[in-house]
Design a protein around this motif. Sequence first.
Motif, mmCIF file in Angstrom:
data_model
loop_
_atom_site.group_PDB
_atom_site.id
_atom_site.type_symbol
_atom_site.label_atom_id
_atom_site.label_comp_id
_atom_site.label_asym_id
_atom_site.label_seq_id
_atom_site.Cartn_x
_atom_site.Cartn_y
_atom_site.Cartn_z
ATOM 1 N N ALA A 1 2.125 -7.650 5.177
ATOM 2 C CA ALA A 1 2.503 -7.930 6.547
ATOM 3 C C ALA A 1 1.985 -6.798 7.441
ATOM 4 O O ALA A 1 1.906 -5.642 7.007
ATOM 5 C CB ALA A 1 4.014 -8.036 6.665
ATOM 6 N N ASP A 2 1.650 -7.127 8.665
ATOM 7 C CA ASP A 2 1.118 -6.112 9.581
ATOM 8 C C ASP A 2 2.098 -4.958 9.775
ATOM 9 O O ASP A 2 1.694 -3.815 9.986
ATOM 10 C CB ASP A 2 0.788 -6.749 10.936
ATOM 11 C CG ASP A 2 -0.456 -7.620 10.880
ATOM 12 O OD1 ASP A 2 -0.637 -8.428 11.810
ATOM 13 O OD2 ASP A 2 -1.234 -7.505 9.912
ATOM 14 N N THR A 3 3.381 -5.260 9.718
ATOM 15 C CA THR A 3 4.403 -4.247 9.983
ATOM 16 C C THR A 3 4.472 -3.171 8.900
ATOM 17 O O THR A 3 5.026 -2.094 9.141
ATOM 18 C CB THR A 3 5.781 -4.907 10.109
ATOM 19 O OG1 THR A 3 6.008 -5.733 8.963
ATOM 20 C CG2 THR A 3 5.885 -5.739 11.376
ATOM 21 N N VAL A 4 3.916 -3.443 7.716
ATOM 22 C CA VAL A 4 4.001 -2.460 6.621
ATOM 23 C C VAL A 4 2.638 -1.993 6.151
ATOM 24 O O VAL A 4 2.546 -1.083 5.313
ATOM 25 C CB VAL A 4 4.796 -3.026 5.425
ATOM 26 C CG1 VAL A 4 6.164 -3.535 5.882
ATOM 27 C CG2 VAL A 4 4.030 -4.107 4.692
ATOM 28 N N LYS A 5 1.582 -2.590 6.666
ATOM 29 C CA LYS A 5 0.230 -2.261 6.229
ATOM 30 C C LYS A 5 -0.052 -0.780 6.435
ATOM 31 O O LYS A 5 0.239 -0.224 7.492
ATOM 32 C CB LYS A 5 -0.775 -3.117 7.005
ATOM 33 C CG LYS A 5 -2.136 -3.231 6.371
ATOM 34 C CD LYS A 5 -2.985 -4.243 7.122
ATOM 35 C CE LYS A 5 -2.431 -5.638 7.031
ATOM 36 N NZ LYS A 5 -3.290 -6.649 7.728
ATOM 37 N N GLY A 6 -0.584 -0.149 5.402
ATOM 38 C CA GLY A 6 -0.893 1.276 5.465
ATOM 39 C C GLY A 6 0.256 2.172 5.037
ATOM 40 O O GLY A 6 0.065 3.371 4.836
ATOM 41 N N ARG A 7 1.457 1.604 4.907
ATOM 42 C CA ARG A 7 2.628 2.386 4.494
ATOM 43 C C ARG A 7 3.170 1.942 3.134
ATOM 44 O O ARG A 7 3.682 2.755 2.376
ATOM 45 C CB ARG A 7 3.743 2.258 5.540
ATOM 46 C CG ARG A 7 3.352 2.744 6.922
ATOM 47 C CD ARG A 7 4.571 2.743 7.863
ATOM 48 N NE ARG A 7 5.116 1.409 8.082
ATOM 49 C CZ ARG A 7 6.382 1.067 7.822
ATOM 50 N NH1 ARG A 7 7.228 1.968 7.320
ATOM 51 N NH2 ARG A 7 6.808 -0.170 8.064
ATOM 52 N N PHE A 8 3.060 0.656 2.838
ATOM 53 C CA PHE A 8 3.590 0.095 1.595
ATOM 54 C C PHE A 8 2.438 -0.280 0.672
ATOM 55 O O PHE A 8 1.366 -0.701 1.133
ATOM 56 C CB PHE A 8 4.416 -1.160 1.867
ATOM 57 C CG PHE A 8 5.727 -0.946 2.570
ATOM 58 C CD1 PHE A 8 6.057 0.262 3.153
ATOM 59 C CD2 PHE A 8 6.648 -1.982 2.638
ATOM 60 C CE1 PHE A 8 7.276 0.449 3.800
ATOM 61 C CE2 PHE A 8 7.870 -1.820 3.274
ATOM 62 C CZ PHE A 8 8.172 -0.601 3.867
ATOM 63 N N THR A 9 2.699 -0.179 -0.638
ATOM 64 C CA THR A 9 1.704 -0.576 -1.642
ATOM 65 C C THR A 9 2.384 -1.395 -2.727
ATOM 66 O O THR A 9 3.358 -0.931 -3.332
ATOM 67 C CB THR A 9 1.032 0.639 -2.268
ATOM 68 O OG1 THR A 9 0.411 1.431 -1.244
ATOM 69 C CG2 THR A 9 -0.034 0.203 -3.276
ATOM 70 N N ILE A 10 1.879 -2.597 -2.961
ATOM 71 C CA ILE A 10 2.382 -3.434 -4.034
ATOM 72 C C ILE A 10 1.463 -3.300 -5.245
ATOM 73 O O ILE A 10 0.237 -3.189 -5.097
ATOM 74 C CB ILE A 10 2.500 -4.915 -3.588
ATOM 75 C CG1 ILE A 10 3.214 -5.750 -4.648
ATOM 76 C CG2 ILE A 10 1.122 -5.496 -3.256
ATOM 77 C CD1 ILE A 10 3.554 -7.174 -4.194
ATOM 78 N N SER A 11 2.066 -3.292 -6.428
ATOM 79 C CA SER A 11 1.285 -3.243 -7.664
ATOM 80 C C SER A 11 2.067 -3.966 -8.754
ATOM 81 O O SER A 11 3.256 -4.261 -8.582
ATOM 82 C CB SER A 11 0.996 -1.796 -8.075
ATOM 83 O OG SER A 11 2.197 -1.088 -8.306
ATOM 84 N N ARG A 12 1.390 -4.234 -9.858
ATOM 85 C CA ARG A 12 2.063 -4.889 -10.974
ATOM 86 C C ARG A 12 1.523 -4.343 -12.277
ATOM 87 O O ARG A 12 0.388 -3.853 -12.349
ATOM 88 C CB ARG A 12 1.887 -6.404 -10.901
ATOM 89 C CG ARG A 12 0.482 -6.906 -11.139
ATOM 90 C CD ARG A 12 0.381 -8.408 -10.861
ATOM 91 N NE ARG A 12 1.163 -9.213 -11.792
ATOM 92 C CZ ARG A 12 1.512 -10.474 -11.561
ATOM 93 N NH1 ARG A 12 1.153 -11.080 -10.428
ATOM 94 N NH2 ARG A 12 2.199 -11.153 -12.456
ATOM 95 N N ASP A 13 2.353 -4.466 -13.315
ATOM 96 C CA ASP A 13 1.981 -4.086 -14.664
ATOM 97 C C ASP A 13 2.336 -5.258 -15.572
ATOM 98 O O ASP A 13 3.504 -5.436 -15.933
ATOM 99 C CB ASP A 13 2.718 -2.814 -15.085
ATOM 100 C CG ASP A 13 2.283 -2.286 -16.435
ATOM 101 O OD1 ASP A 13 1.746 -3.075 -17.244
ATOM 102 O OD2 ASP A 13 2.498 -1.109 -16.705
ATOM 103 N N ASN A 14 1.345 -6.065 -15.906
ATOM 104 C CA ASN A 14 1.615 -7.271 -16.692
ATOM 105 C C ASN A 14 2.078 -6.945 -18.110
ATOM 106 O O ASN A 14 2.789 -7.740 -18.730
ATOM 107 C CB ASN A 14 0.393 -8.174 -16.713
ATOM 108 C CG ASN A 14 0.174 -8.878 -15.381
ATOM 109 O OD1 ASN A 14 1.089 -8.973 -14.555
ATOM 110 N ND2 ASN A 14 -1.038 -9.364 -15.145
ATOM 111 N N ALA A 15 1.695 -5.798 -18.625
ATOM 112 C CA ALA A 15 2.143 -5.405 -19.962
ATOM 113 C C ALA A 15 3.638 -5.103 -19.986
ATOM 114 O O ALA A 15 4.295 -5.252 -21.018
ATOM 115 C CB ALA A 15 1.367 -4.194 -20.443
#
Length: 123
Positions: free
Chosen positions: A61-75
């Motif tokens: 979302a524009d409101t969080v861009k540059g401040r938040f980072t999403i990631s995942r670990d499928n293992a």
Amino acid sequence: QVQLVESGGGLVQAGGSLRLSCEASGGTFSNYPMAWFRQVPGKEREFVARVTRSGGSTAYADTVKGRFTISRDNAKNAVFLQMNSLRPEDTAVYYCAACSRAGCYARYDVYYWGQGTQVTVSS
């Protein structure tokens, strides 16, 4: 049926950081694009961030861009949301979501929800 359990919420001062985690069980985690949403009382649940099945592509979302980072670990059957430079307006209940499509953006794109974790940012 996929169960999602969030953790990592809490109280933080403006400018601080938190890392939310969401652990999945009961299904094939890597089959699902994943997302984070948030909601404050009296308002609609809103999209925050999403990640594709492989983790190779993300959107915010524009409101969080540059401040938040999403990631995942499928293992580890887990998805994360690193939140930096937090602001009082980020205060909300944050929900993890297993989505039906890569362009997950709205509630109707979500197959499964977590129970939510409260994030409170003080000024």
